[in-house]
Write a protein that holds these residues in place. Structure first.
Motif, PDB file in Angstrom:
ATOM      1  N   ILE A  30       0.877  -1.026  -0.016  1.00 34.92           N
ATOM      2  CA  ILE A  30      -0.186   0.016   0.152  1.00 34.92           C
ATOM      3  C   ILE A  30       0.971   1.452  -0.066  1.00 34.92           C
ATOM      4  CG2 ILE A  30      -1.762   1.383   1.706  1.00 34.92           C
ATOM      5  CD1 ILE A  30      -2.993  -1.693   2.219  1.00 34.92           C
ATOM      6  N   TYR A  39      -2.435   0.613  -4.785  1.00 31.03           N
ATOM      7  CA  TYR A  39      -2.010  -0.596  -4.144  1.00 31.03           C
ATOM      8  C   TYR A  39      -1.215  -1.513  -5.474  1.00 31.03           C
ATOM      9  CZ  TYR A  39      -6.388  -2.728  -4.852  1.00 31.03           C
ATOM     10  OH  TYR A  39      -7.610  -3.364  -5.263  1.00 31.03           O
ATOM     11  N   LYS A 147      -7.113  -1.682   1.852  1.00 31.26           N
ATOM     12  CA  LYS A 147      -6.311  -3.935   2.175  1.00 31.26           C
ATOM     13  C   LYS A 147      -7.783  -4.332   1.916  1.00 31.26           C
ATOM     14  CE  LYS A 147      -8.303  -5.172   5.482  1.00 31.26           C
ATOM     15  NZ  LYS A 147      -9.085  -5.789   7.062  1.00 31.26           N
ATOM     16  N   MET A 150      -8.180  -4.482  -1.852  1.00 30.79           N
ATOM     17  CA  MET A 150      -7.198  -5.263  -2.213  1.00 30.79           C
ATOM     18  C   MET A 150      -7.472  -6.564  -2.216  1.00 30.79           C
ATOM     19  SD  MET A 150      -3.872  -7.138  -3.322  1.00 30.79           S
ATOM     20  CE  MET A 150      -4.831  -7.794  -1.210  1.00 30.79           C
ATOM     21  N   TRP A 168       1.682  -7.739   4.103  1.00 31.28           N
ATOM     22  CA  TRP A 168       1.191  -6.804   3.799  1.00 31.28           C
ATOM     23  C   TRP A 168       2.121  -5.094   4.221  1.00 31.28           C
ATOM     24  CZ3 TRP A 168      -3.186  -4.955   1.661  1.00 31.28           C
ATOM     25  CH2 TRP A 168      -4.177  -6.020   1.743  1.00 31.28           C
ATOM     26  N   LEU A 439       5.730   1.737  -5.102  1.00 32.05           N
ATOM     27  CA  LEU A 439       4.827   1.217  -4.751  1.00 32.05           C
ATOM     28  C   LEU A 439       5.025  -0.021  -5.171  1.00 32.05           C
ATOM     29  CD1 LEU A 439       1.828   0.322  -4.578  1.00 32.05           C
ATOM     30  CD2 LEU A 439       1.279   0.647  -6.120  1.00 32.05           C
TER      31      LEU A 439
END
Length: 596
Positions: A30, A39, A147, A150, A168, A439
């Motif tokens: 993220i 993400y 989250k 995703m 994560w 990212l």
């Protein structure tokens, strides 16, 4: 429907550092940015076969990038409503109906964690109308949205991975404090991610790691693009320019292809949002603050359209740009101007601060001279090139011959040109999609965190302690007596030195401390930082308390049970372990950085 893009192409041979870490089935990163967030994710099999095969979500409303605006909307009961483009659209609808007064809308709020040196769990954020909400609630809801989004995207991609198998990675600026990092970790935990499934990745490190995996690099020169590979032993400065911050550090490629940080990170609060602020300032000068206030209250959709159009146009501005830039101006702007000024904007006799002809109107079009548009970039580009040059000079002993520019604002041709002119003898490297490097690199970091082998300490770290008083050396006001012993209070018991290199997970400077009370089941240790290499006392200028270590003592025997405190440096987050001398029990300490 969710859609994805293949990030990167080609492959390079980078060894996966073994030995310490269980393989992660799927890594999701993220990138929580000042202006935009997004993400990306990758299963382990893809990482091993083609490291650059990373999936990133493409937001259906986006016309700018693979990210969505960092803004969030809550209803009158402070319940989460929406994030990103959806939050902007809903809030604009509420504004058109005059119903925003009891809604909470936050935008570009990440910088609070950089600005607030007294950050706690109770820190509050103010929304666009000045309404208060707990910052932890806002950050938690933002991370939870990304989250959950995703996980749904992962399911749609048929990865076969269960949510509990996901590791994560959350990106953070390298210049952030330890308390800001802990704040982000706790927000992620509150967003229902288990702490063992969370890693924090420093943004310039992630970008550097991604570029290390690239099979080639694009080197921008005058009228040419040269292609060549990074080499073992290369030392380069990373200039990570985002929307709100600039991070600068130096890396060296080791013989085993890992990366080592050579100098402590530096940076500041400069970024692409300052260009936006210059454009907003121009709109206020042209139309007047009263008109712009009405626009933002009644016609937020139109205002957002103008700003999104500017976002696209500003990416095309180059030093060679001449002539006029044309902006489509909604009818609401010109009609509101006519309503409040009793004249058409075209008939306005003067526009403050700009010579005649630099800004003109023709119906629904505002034409702005190229020099005015380019001037939007002047201050921030000067600031960034200035701090970069200052940093470069401070690390001159490393003989840096390359600068790697990453981050969304590094895609600006105006900034690129300024940096090249500031460093005429240094090769400036700008990878494809510089704005996505953080990212992508964060995903790779999650699979292979051992690729970063050493980091440089940003501060000297120490504990507030007593020591034996030394007459003539220690100040008289520090002298205290406990029993028959003369002690010096407020002593900075150093555990790490600013500017010193520490290997990943290196445990350093084990020191023993005695509880100040004769008995008790807990011991409280105060942790301080200092910009000095050899601080003596915790109340010196520049020193500040950053947190507390709370130690539970199994054997409440006070001074008969000293405690060994050991810091672990070289990681993205500071860790502390304690050991009771009498019982031999060792454990990770309860290190609270959010209770100042």
């Amino acid at each position: 429907m969710a859609s994805y893009s293949r990030i990167g192409q080609g492959r390079t041979s980078i060894p996966v550092r073994a030995g310490a870490l269980k393989e992660r089935v799927l890594v999701a990163a993220i990138d929580f940015g000042t202006t935009y967030s997004g993400y990306a994710f990758q299963v382990r099999a893809d990482f091993e076969s083609d490291p650059l095969k990373i999936k990133a979500h493409t937001w259906s409303s986006s016309t700018v990038s693979q990210k969505t605006p960092t803004c969030i909307l809550f209803d009158k009961d402070q319940r989460f409503h929406s994030f990103g483009y959806d939050a902007e659209q809903k809030y604009n609808e509420l504004a058109a109906a005059g119903e925003t007064w009891n809604w909470y809308f936050f935008k570009r709020f990440k910088m609070l964690l950089y600005k607030d040196e007294a950050l706690t769990r109770e820190t509050v954020l103010k929304d666009d109308k000045g309404l208060d909400m707990p910052a932890m609630t806002v950050f938690t809801a933002s991370i939870k949205f990304l989250k959950d989004h995703m996980i749904k995207a992962c399911e749609a991609a048929n990865t076969g991975v269960r949510p509990e198998e996901i590791h994560w990675v959350i990106t953070v600026p390298a210049i952030w404090t330890d308390s800001a990092k802990q704040f982000m970790r706790e927000a992620a935990i509150n967003a229902e991610i288990h702490t063992d499934k969370i890693s924090l990745s420093l943004e310039p490190e992630a970008a550097s790691l991604f570029c290390r995996y690239l099979p080639v690099e694009r080197v921008d020169g005058v009228n040419q693009t040269a292609i060549r590979s990074f080499s073992i032993g290369d030392k380069y400065m990373i200039l990570d320019c985002g929307g709100g911050t600039v991070d600068i550090t130096v890396h060296e490629i080791q013989e085993d292809s890992t990366l080592k940080e050579l100098a402590k990170a530096n940076g500041g609060e400069f970024g692409g949002t300052q260009v936006d602020e210059k454009f907003i300032q121009l709109l206020n000068e042209v139309f007047g603050p009263d008109v712009m206030e009405v626009i933002q209250q009644r016609y937020r959709d139109d205002y957002l359209d103008v700003m999104q159009s500017f976002e696209i146009k500003k990416r095309r501005v180059s030093p060679e740009f001449t002539g006029l830039e044309t902006f489509q101006i909604p009818l609401s702007f010109t009609s509101t101007y006519r309503e409040l000024n009793n004249m058409d904007i075209e008939k306005s006799t003067s526009i403050p601060k700009h010579p005649k002809g630099k800004i003109t109107f023709n119906k629904d079009k505002m034409r702005v001279d190229a020099e005015v548009v380019k001037d939007f970039f002047t201050d921030v580009c000067d600031q960034i090139s200035g701090i970069a040059k200052e940093y470069y000079q401070s690390v001159s002993e490393h003989k840096i011959e390359k600068i790697l520019m990453v981050g969304g604002f590094s895609e600006s041709q105006m900034l690129q040109d300024k940096v090249r002119k500031a460093f005429p003898k240094v090769r400036v490297i700008i990878p494809e999609e510089a704005g996505q490097a953080v990212l992508k690199g964060a995903v790779l970091f999650g699979h292979n965190p051992k690729m970063i082998t050493a980091r440089v300490c940003k501060y000297s770290y120490g504990i507030c302690a007593f020591k034996h008083f030394e007459p003539g050396i220690d100040p008289p006001e520090k002298r205290v007596i406990q029993g028959d012993i003369v002690l010096c209070k407020d002593y900075f018991s150093k555990h790490a030195t600013v500017g010193q290199e520490y290997k990943t997970e290196e445990k350093v400077c084990t020191q023993e401390y005695v509880p100040s009370e004769a008995s008790g089941s807990r011991m409280e240790v105060l942790v301080y930082t200092s910009p000095r290499r050899h601080p003596l006392y915790v109340d010196e200028e520049g020193s500040r308390k950053i947190g507390e270590i709370n130690i539970s003592l199994n054997d409440a025997t006070g001074k008969d049970n000293p405690v060994v405190v050991q810091f672990e440096f070289g990681n993205t987050e500071l860790k502390v372990k304690v050991k009771e001398t009498k019982t031999g029990q060792e454990k990770e300490a309860d290190f609270d950085l959010l209770r100042i």
